[in-house]
Every structure is written in structure tokens, then in C-alpha cells.
Scaffold this active site. Sequence first.
Site, PDB file in Angstrom:
ATOM      1  N   HIS A 104     -22.623 114.431  10.775  1.00  0.00           N
ATOM      2  CA  HIS A 104     -21.313 114.187  11.404  1.00  0.00           C
ATOM      3  C   HIS A 104     -20.972 115.434  12.212  1.00  0.00           C
ATOM      4  CE1 HIS A 104     -20.973 111.773   7.653  1.00  0.00           C
ATOM      5  NE2 HIS A 104     -20.167 110.980   8.314  1.00  0.00           N
ATOM      6  N   ASP A 107     -19.697 118.114  10.047  1.00  0.00           N
ATOM      7  CA  ASP A 107     -20.639 118.721   9.092  1.00  0.00           C
ATOM      8  C   ASP A 107     -21.236 119.986   9.680  1.00  0.00           C
ATOM      9  OD1 ASP A 107     -20.396 116.401   7.572  1.00  0.00           O
ATOM     10  OD2 ASP A 107     -22.271 115.531   8.311  1.00  0.00           O
TER      11      ASP A 107
END
Length: 443
Positions: A104, A107
Site C-alpha cells: 500500500h 506501507d
Amino acid sequence: MPHRSFFEDIDPIRFRGPDSDDPLSFRWYDADRVVAGRRMEDHLRPAACYWHSFVWPGSDMFGEGTLERPWNDPALDPMDAATDKMAAAFEFFEKLGVPFFTFHDRDIAPEGSSFKESCRNLDQMVDAAAEHMERTGVQVLWGTANLFSHRRYAAGAATNPDPEVFAYAAAQVCHALEATHRLGGDNYVLWGGREGYDTLINTDLRRELDQLARFLHLVVEHKHRIGFEGTILIEPKPSEPTKHQYDFDAATVAGFLSRHGLDEVKVNLEANHATLGGHSFHHEVAAAAALGVLGSIDANRGDAQNGWDTDQFPNSVEDLSLVMFEILRAGGLGRGGFNFDTKLRRQSTSRDDLFYGHIGALDVLARALLVGASLLESGDLEDRRQARYAGWGGPLGEDILAAALSLPDLHAMVTDRDLDPKPVSGRQELLENLVNRHIERAR
Ligand code: XLS
Ligand code: CA
Ligand code: CA
């Protein structure tokens, strides 16, 4: 500059064969072994995910993080932490020997104090990822945007009652899709974690579904605008965190996509989401293949005693053999792959537990692949399945499907011929025994 090592005690994981007693070796996953005409690695295209393995601190609804990860030390400046986390992640991908990873936006780069700053952070970390990818050869299976953690998304992203939230989510996806494109990703995933409702009494269902369709059209248009050749994937899930999620399962998503003219979009199916929805994973894969939307897999498992998304490592060859058979039968996953959307148990606090989890999971997938290939090559299931429907290749079956017969025509035919069809055994037990024999024998 050499990167810090976070797994210095671990040597690269090698295939050592089924008799190996070394817990840090593969017993079945042999990347170069050719099965059903393709290397194991090319069938599976395995990926490790960033979020569970490198971001999640081991917290749950009742307790704080249990995992001490030096790259998540709160004392670090967020961008320094992101840099260390990336070094740890790539060291792990490389030592495990997986060709892909998934991420993501949030992340790999921290959210900034404004949207602009978040974009700057992401751009900087995408540059760093490109260097790691170049150095290690590890590629992106898919990227995605986190449209569910921040409080602005509490009432949904694309389906939010506030168009400004829709706009914010669209801007975030625009940037994350471009980042995925820059990194040469094979797919882009949209998991609608908060695209659903907590209660119907404050929800305009029709409006929210239309908003979701508009959002997806924007994503598809932009994919073509920037020349991204990867596949856009929706990841179905029935609920959690919302009480009801609009992307409930493969069949619901397939219907939604065709209703809105979004036929190029496919699905990323997660095993644990299938079981949360009351389906088997086998069902979800077979349904997606039959509806022409099979894209990629999030390989994990739930716990039969828990009604939530535990995201455990897959560990049952029996469960996955028929899934593999279905995928092989459908011609494989193409640009998709098997992403380990898996997290350690909260008590598995050692860093090397990450290796044990992924090694076991890859070995299970490899064995299931051998069983699936053996089932397919033998024709044991397929020949019987074909025989079961043989009548549909005859004149009656063909005329029905060609719309050559009306209800009164069929009424007349049944009456004239005095039809009295007899049941034929479905042979379920015989077939289950055959599957078990393939599981026993596949090597
Ligand atoms: C959560 C989902 C999520 C997606 C990516 O349940 O599995 O992790 O795979 O946003
Ligand atoms: Ca997932
Ligand atoms: Ca999940």
C-alpha cells in the site's frame, strides 16, 4: 551505501527436497522445477506483502504490539523508519527468494501533514524501492492505496457521503497507481475495506453504488491515460471492517462490473475472505474463472472457529489442491500471482518466524500445484465432468441452448415422446476418493 542487515543470522533459503530436516529450507517449492509445462515459480508468481510482515506491530483490538521491529521504532524519524523498513523488507524478499512483493502507499511511505507532503514522501520512497528492485531483481505484483486506516475514511472512500472524501481518495489512487506504474507493477488492487455500511438507516445504497462505479471508471480511464498495462483488480470481502461490504464476493463483483461496463476489471481473491463470506475458497476461484474475472490470489487461511479475518499462513494441501486444479484448468493466473496476505500470530515474536511462515506456505502451494497438475493431466475429474454433460452436445441440448425451442415446444416434445428421464449417479464419493489418491501420490 551498504544497507543495514536485519536478518543477519539467516542464509538464503534453498530447495533441499522432501527429506530435508532443515526448517529453513524448502522441501517442495523448487522454483525451477517444471510442472505442467511451466516452472513452479512461473505458475505461482509468489509475493510477500509489506503490510502484515513489515508494518503491523502485532497489535489487536485488546492489546498493543508484541513484535519488536527495529525499523518500526517510534523514536525514529518517520522517513528514516521507512528507509530501514524497506531495507528489511528487501533483505527478506531476497533471502526468501520470492520474485514479487505487494504494498500500500502508506506501507512504504508515511502519511505527511498535508496531501502534498504525503505525495513527496511516497515519491521519495518509490525512488528507493526502484533502487532495491534493480539491485535484487524483486518485482511488484501489485500496488494499492490505503483508503481505510485514516479517520477521514471512516464512512468510506469512494462511497463516502462527502464528495471531498471521494476527491481525496481519487487523488490518493491517482498517485498510488502512478507509483505502481513507475515500479513496473503487474496489477493494481482496490480493496474496498470501508466501501460498505455500518447501518442501513443512514445509508443511501443506490447512491453509494453509483459513486463506486464512477470511481472505478476514473481509475480505468487513468490507467489507459498513463499507459499502465497491468490489470485493475477488485478484492472482494463480505464484511470487516464494515458490517456489509459492497464487493461481497466474486459473483457480486462480476455482476457489478458488467452492469457498469467495467469488463476489463478482474478480481483478486483472498482465501480468508471467501470463508468469511460462507464460501469455500474453491468456490470463489471456480466462480471467478467461470465468470471470466479471475485475476490474482491472496493466499492465506482463516480459522474455522473464528468469524473474522485471521490472515494465517496457508497450511493445508487438501484445501488448496482443488483450488490449484481450478486455476490450471482456467489456464493459469496470467499477470496475477499468489500474494501471501498473511500475518504471524501475535505470539510469534521472533523475526525468523517470518521465514518459517512463508517457507511453510510456499511448500504447501508447491505441493498443491503438484496435485492440481496431476489431477488435470490424468483427466480423472475432467473426463467424468464432460461425460456428465454429454447430453448437451446432442440435438436436444443444442436446440435448447440455441433458443430454438419454446416452453410450448418443450411441452409438446415431452408429451409426444413420453419422456421419463432417470437420475444418473453424480459419483461424489468416487471422485473424492480419486482426489485423495492424487494427494497421496503427487510428488
Ligand atoms: C484486508 C485486505 C487487504 C487488501 C489490500 O482484509 O486483505 O489487506 O489485500 O488492501
Ligand atoms: Ca487481501
Ligand atoms: Ca484478509
